[in-house]
Each structure stands twice: as structure tokens, then as C-alpha cells.
Design a protein around this motif. Structure first.
Motif, PDB file in Angstrom:
ATOM      1  N   ASP A   9       0.839  -1.203   0.000  1.00 10.73           N
ATOM      2  CA  ASP A   9       0.000   0.000   0.000  1.00 10.73           C
ATOM      3  C   ASP A   9       0.872   1.250   0.000  1.00 10.73           C
ATOM      4  OD1 ASP A   9      -2.328  -1.488   0.100  1.00 10.73           O
ATOM      5  OD2 ASP A   9      -2.377  -1.517   2.285  1.00 10.73           O
ATOM      6  N   LEU A  10       1.950   1.205   0.789  1.00  9.36           N
ATOM      7  CA  LEU A  10       2.827   2.360   0.916  1.00  9.36           C
ATOM      8  C   LEU A  10       3.523   2.672  -0.400  1.00  9.36           C
ATOM      9  CD1 LEU A  10       4.458   1.787   4.412  1.00  9.36           C
ATOM     10  CD2 LEU A  10       2.733   3.467   3.790  1.00  9.36           C
ATOM     11  N   GLN A  11       3.866   1.648  -1.171  1.00 11.18           N
ATOM     12  CA  GLN A  11       4.541   1.891  -2.440  1.00 11.18           C
ATOM     13  C   GLN A  11       3.647   2.609  -3.434  1.00 11.18           C
ATOM     14  OE1 GLN A  11       7.739   1.513  -2.893  1.00 11.18           O
ATOM     15  NE2 GLN A  11       7.900   0.725  -0.808  1.00 11.18           N
ATOM     16  N   ASP A  12       2.338   2.505  -3.237  1.00  5.43           N
ATOM     17  CA  ASP A  12       1.386   3.166  -4.129  1.00  5.43           C
ATOM     18  C   ASP A  12       0.948   4.538  -3.613  1.00  5.43           C
ATOM     19  OD1 ASP A  12       1.417   1.002  -5.831  1.00  5.43           O
ATOM     20  OD2 ASP A  12      -0.257   0.001  -4.824  1.00  5.43           O
ATOM     21  N   MET A  13       1.517   4.959  -2.498  1.00  2.24           N
ATOM     22  CA  MET A  13       1.123   6.236  -1.906  1.00  2.24           C
ATOM     23  C   MET A  13       1.465   7.406  -2.823  1.00  2.24           C
ATOM     24  SD  MET A  13      -0.529   6.228   0.866  1.00  2.24           S
ATOM     25  CE  MET A  13      -0.245   7.962   1.213  1.00  2.24           C
ATOM     26  N   LYS A  14       0.604   8.409  -2.774  1.00  2.00           N
ATOM     27  CA  LYS A  14       0.798   9.637  -3.540  1.00  2.00           C
ATOM     28  C   LYS A  14       1.124  10.786  -2.586  1.00  2.00           C
ATOM     29  CE  LYS A  14      -0.491   7.482  -7.273  1.00  2.00           C
ATOM     30  NZ  LYS A  14       0.532   7.083  -8.284  1.00  2.00           N
ATOM     31  N   PRO A  15       1.697  11.869  -3.103  1.00  2.00           N
ATOM     32  CA  PRO A  15       1.970  13.038  -2.247  1.00  2.00           C
ATOM     33  C   PRO A  15       0.668  13.644  -1.738  1.00  2.00           C
ATOM     34  CG  PRO A  15       3.192  13.146  -4.318  1.00  2.00           C
ATOM     35  CD  PRO A  15       2.185  12.052  -4.479  1.00  2.00           C
ATOM     36  N   PRO A  16       0.715  14.409  -0.657  1.00  4.28           N
ATOM     37  CA  PRO A  16      -0.481  15.117  -0.197  1.00  4.28           C
ATOM     38  C   PRO A  16      -1.024  16.024  -1.301  1.00  4.28           C
ATOM     39  CG  PRO A  16       1.226  15.172   1.486  1.00  4.28           C
ATOM     40  CD  PRO A  16       1.865  14.615   0.255  1.00  4.28           C
ATOM     41  N   GLY A  17      -2.335  16.205  -1.329  1.00  2.20           N
ATOM     42  CA  GLY A  17      -2.964  17.014  -2.361  1.00  2.20           C
ATOM     43  C   GLY A  17      -2.732  18.501  -2.176  1.00  2.20           C
ATOM     44  N   TRP A  18      -3.236  19.261  -3.143  1.00  5.55           N
ATOM     45  CA  TRP A  18      -3.023  20.709  -3.143  1.00  5.55           C
ATOM     46  C   TRP A  18      -3.672  21.396  -1.947  1.00  5.55           C
ATOM     47  CZ3 TRP A  18       0.688  22.818  -5.701  1.00  5.55           C
ATOM     48  CH2 TRP A  18       1.134  22.235  -6.889  1.00  5.55           C
ATOM     49  N   PHE A  19      -4.793  20.851  -1.473  1.00  8.16           N
ATOM     50  CA  PHE A  19      -5.467  21.480  -0.337  1.00  8.16           C
ATOM     51  C   PHE A  19      -4.578  21.447   0.911  1.00  8.16           C
ATOM     52  CE2 PHE A  19      -8.231  21.126   3.447  1.00  8.16           C
ATOM     53  CZ  PHE A  19      -8.831  22.372   3.383  1.00  8.16           C
ATOM     54  N   LEU A  20      -4.013  20.269   1.212  1.00  6.62           N
ATOM     55  CA  LEU A  20      -3.130  20.162   2.370  1.00  6.62           C
ATOM     56  C   LEU A  20      -1.856  20.979   2.161  1.00  6.62           C
ATOM     57  CD1 LEU A  20      -3.373  16.409   3.447  1.00  6.62           C
ATOM     58  CD2 LEU A  20      -4.353  18.415   4.565  1.00  6.62           C
ATOM     59  N   LEU A  21      -1.371  21.013   0.924  1.00  9.37           N
ATOM     60  CA  LEU A  21      -0.175  21.799   0.650  1.00  9.37           C
ATOM     61  C   LEU A  21      -0.447  23.281   0.906  1.00  9.37           C
ATOM     62  CD1 LEU A  21       2.743  21.792  -0.330  1.00  9.37           C
ATOM     63  CD2 LEU A  21       1.893  21.974  -2.687  1.00  9.37           C
ATOM     64  N   ALA A  22      -1.629  23.734   0.515  1.00  3.05           N
ATOM     65  CA  ALA A  22      -1.983  25.136   0.737  1.00  3.05           C
ATOM     66  C   ALA A  22      -2.095  25.458   2.223  1.00  3.05           C
ATOM     67  CB  ALA A  22      -3.311  25.454   0.037  1.00  3.05           C
ATOM     68  N   LEU A  23      -2.468  24.462   3.016  1.00  2.00           N
ATOM     69  CA  LEU A  23      -2.603  24.669   4.459  1.00  2.00           C
ATOM     70  C   LEU A  23      -1.257  24.803   5.171  1.00  2.00           C
ATOM     71  CD1 LEU A  23      -5.528  22.268   5.489  1.00  2.00           C
ATOM     72  CD2 LEU A  23      -5.578  24.764   5.280  1.00  2.00           C
ATOM     73  N   GLU A  24      -0.169  24.605   4.447  1.00  4.80           N
ATOM     74  CA  GLU A  24       1.147  24.769   5.070  1.00  4.80           C
ATOM     75  C   GLU A  24       1.366  26.210   5.535  1.00  4.80           C
ATOM     76  OE1 GLU A  24       3.801  22.522   5.790  1.00  4.80           O
ATOM     77  OE2 GLU A  24       2.050  21.228   5.597  1.00  4.80           O
ATOM     78  N   GLY A  25       0.572  27.132   5.012  1.00  9.18           N
ATOM     79  CA  GLY A  25       0.686  28.520   5.429  1.00  9.18           C
ATOM     80  C   GLY A  25       0.336  28.740   6.891  1.00  9.18           C
ATOM     81  N   ARG A  26      -0.283  27.748   7.526  1.00  9.54           N
ATOM     82  CA  ARG A  26      -0.640  27.901   8.952  1.00  9.54           C
ATOM     83  C   ARG A  26       0.566  27.813   9.857  1.00  9.54           C
ATOM     84  NH1 ARG A  26      -2.480  21.736  10.139  1.00  9.54           N
ATOM     85  NH2 ARG A  26      -1.679  20.987   8.171  1.00  9.54           N
ATOM     86  N   ALA A  27       1.750  27.560   9.293  1.00 11.45           N
ATOM     87  CA  ALA A  27       2.958  27.451  10.118  1.00 11.45           C
ATOM     88  C   ALA A  27       3.180  28.701  10.961  1.00 11.45           C
ATOM     89  CB  ALA A  27       4.178  27.188   9.238  1.00 11.45           C
ATOM     90  N   VAL A  28       2.829  29.866  10.414  1.00 10.97           N
ATOM     91  CA  VAL A  28       3.022  31.110  11.161  1.00 10.97           C
ATOM     92  C   VAL A  28       2.138  31.129  12.399  1.00 10.97           C
ATOM     93  CG1 VAL A  28       1.276  32.393   9.847  1.00 10.97           C
ATOM     94  CG2 VAL A  28       3.144  33.621  10.970  1.00 10.97           C
ATOM     95  N   TRP A  29       0.968  30.509  12.308  1.00 11.70           N
ATOM     96  CA  TRP A  29       0.076  30.444  13.461  1.00 11.70           C
ATOM     97  C   TRP A  29       0.619  29.455  14.489  1.00 11.70           C
ATOM     98  CZ3 TRP A  29      -3.120  34.292  13.587  1.00 11.70           C
ATOM     99  CH2 TRP A  29      -3.567  34.853  12.385  1.00 11.70           C
ATOM    100  N   GLU A  30       1.271  28.417  14.011  1.00 13.26           N
ATOM    101  CA  GLU A  30       1.866  27.446  14.938  1.00 13.26           C
ATOM    102  C   GLU A  30       3.004  28.086  15.728  1.00 13.26           C
ATOM    103  OE1 GLU A  30       1.641  23.129  13.081  1.00 13.26           O
ATOM    104  OE2 GLU A  30       2.006  24.598  11.496  1.00 13.26           O
ATOM    105  N   LEU A  31       3.744  28.968  15.075  1.00 16.32           N
ATOM    106  CA  LEU A  31       4.796  29.689  15.777  1.00 16.32           C
ATOM    107  C   LEU A  31       4.185  30.551  16.885  1.00 16.32           C
ATOM    108  CD1 LEU A  31       7.680  30.707  16.188  1.00 16.32           C
ATOM    109  CD2 LEU A  31       7.281  32.357  14.337  1.00 16.32           C
ATOM    110  N   GLY A  32       3.114  31.271  16.540  1.00 20.56           N
ATOM    111  CA  GLY A  32       2.441  32.091  17.542  1.00 20.56           C
ATOM    112  C   GLY A  32       1.870  31.250  18.670  1.00 20.56           C
ATOM    113  N   ALA A  33       1.331  30.089  18.326  1.00 20.02           N
ATOM    114  CA  ALA A  33       0.740  29.211  19.339  1.00 20.02           C
ATOM    115  C   ALA A  33       1.780  28.725  20.337  1.00 20.02           C
ATOM    116  CB  ALA A  33       0.072  28.021  18.658  1.00 20.02           C
TER     117      ALA A  33
END
Length: 261
Positions: A9-33
């Protein structure tokens, strides 16, 4: 309990989709948290002063692990950066230099060194522990893709560009899924927008574990739940290591963490 995917199953895994990639912008909020969560973070177990070496992710340097290293130092450990500039992958001489640094810290402190690695840095931590286990106390990785399809992430092209190597040939030439012969913890997030989370799942045993948090990939080094988990793990005795207890803090940890997929 959710099923852990099998190796096919793992060999057939795909990268995270665009929605999750776009959510990487929340890193700034994690710093504040992490600043707002300071009272809780100070409640983590105090350290015993042993050395901890922290490895950065792909094309990142020591600046990217500043929050994590400072927190480790505040909890009472001798916190060290890897001091090799930007991480362009395991080019010739890099792993050798890391091995020498671990050996030097071991000799300086007369104690085993804990290795903490974010993303690609976690690969270094795992491989070093396999090569010189007598110098390593434990391994903690954050969002590290050590299993499954080497291209099940959104950074493989950057890896090949930065390292000048094929990620498939480079990663499959190493026995990455093999658990290091020391206590090992993999911290991962199902909402990781860079690495497919299943590729960060460790085979659990009496000396290895997984801790699931809610975090971006970029913000994992400064996410308060990741910081607390790292401190909790570093405080474990090498001889009497126990898996992460998600029932502490009057049940709060049960809401924030999952100790198994």
C-alpha cells in the motif's frame, strides 16, 4: 484503532494534495501558538543535561530549528545545531561529518547523544543511530518520510535538484524503514502538506512508537504539541524507556495526541 497500511500500500502512496499543501501557510500560526502555550510547555518534564543534536530539513539550516533547539535547552538539555549550513541532502562527506559530530559530543559529555531530526533531518538521525548505536541515546523524528514510495511527498523534485541525485535510487539504496536499535519515536501529522503521513509511520515495538499530532509540515519544529512531545520523550530513561502516555495533563493530551495510527 486504524489499520496501518501494508508495504505494498505504501509503495502506491501519492503526495499530499493541493489542499493540504496550501494549508502549510498555517505554520506562522503554529509559531504564535508556541508562545501562547508557554505555560503548558514549561510543565513538560525537566531535562537531565544530556546532549541533544538537532538536524534541519531539506534546504534548511540551523535557523529553521531555532525554536525547537531553544526549547530543548530551556528544558535542561545541552542543545546543539548540526552546523553544516543548508541541508542539501546526503552528499559525499555529510553523513561522515554528522557521525564525527555525534562522536565528539559523546566524548565531550561522556553521555550518549539524543538525535532529533525534522523531515530529511530525521533520515540522518535514524541512519546515524544505526551506524553508531553505542553513541546514541534515542531518536526522535518529525514528519520524516522513511517508509514507502520515495516520491510520496511534494519535495522530491527539490531534493533531486538540491542533492543532484535520484531520490528513488538514493533512498532505496538505504534500509530506511529499518528501525534504529535505540528507542525511536516518529512524530507525524495526517494534515502534513508535504509528506504523505503514512510514510512516517514506524513499526511499533517495546522500543519504538508513533505520536500523531495536528500540524503542518513546515510548522512542525515550532508546533507546541510537537515541542511538548519532544521534551517528554527526551526525559525518558534509556534503560527504562516507556512509550508516550496520552492520558496525562488531566486528559488534555488525549485530545491533542494519538499514540498509534
Amino acid at each position: 484503532m486504524r489499520r496501518i497500511p501494508s508495504d505494498p500500500d505504501l509503495q502506491d502512496m501519492k503526495p499530499p494534495g493541493w489542499f493540504l499543501l496550501a494549508l502549510e501557510g498555517r505554520a506562522v500560526w503554529e509559531l504564535g501558538a508556541s508562545f501562547f502555550a508557554a505555560p503548558v510547555l514549561r510543565s513538560a518534564p525537566a531535562g537531565d543535561g544530556h546532549p541533544v543534536l538537532v538536524f534541519p530539513g531539506l534546504v534548511m539550516g540551523d535557523f529553521s530549528t531555532t525554536v525547537l533547539r531553544n526549547y530543548i535547552a530551556q528544558r535542561g538539555y545541552a542543545s546543539y545545531a548540526w552546523e553544516q549550513g543548508l541541508n542539501f541532502g546526503p552528499r559525499p562527506g555529510v553523513i561522515e561529518s554528522c557521525l564525527e559530530r555525534v562522536q565528539e559530543l559523546h566524548a565531550r559529555h561522556k553521555e550518549r547523544v539524543s538525535l532529533v531530526g525534522w523531515s530529511l533531518g530525521g533520515i540522518y538521525a535514524r541512519e546515524i543511530a544505526k551506524q553508531i548505536p553505542d553513541h546514541v541515546r534515542m531518536v526522535i523524528t518529525l514528519g520524516t518520510p522513511f517508509a514507502g514510495n520515495p516520491k510520496a511527498n511534494n519535495a522530491w523534485r527539490l531534493y533531486e535538484l538540491a542533492s543532484g541525485q535520484s531520490i528513488e535510487e538514493d533512498m532505496r539504496a538505504r534500509h530506511l524503514p529499518t528501525t534504529p536499535p535505540v528507542p525511536t519515536t516518529s512524530i507525524y501529522s495526517r494534515t502534513d502538506g508535504v509528506v504523505a503521513w503514512r510514510c512516517s509511520v514506524e513499526r511499533e515495538s517495546s522500543r519504538s512508537e508513533n505520536i500523531e499530532i495536528q500540524s503542518s509540515h513546515v510548522g512542525m519544529c515550532m508546533n507546541p504539541t510537537a515541542l511538548y512531545a519532544v521534551a517528554d520523550r527526551l526525559a525518558q530513561s534509556r534503560e527504562e524507556w516507556k512509550r508516550f502516555d496520552a492520558g496525562g495533563l488531566k486528559g488534555v493530551k488525549k485530545l491533542l495526541y494519538r499514540s498509534a495510527p
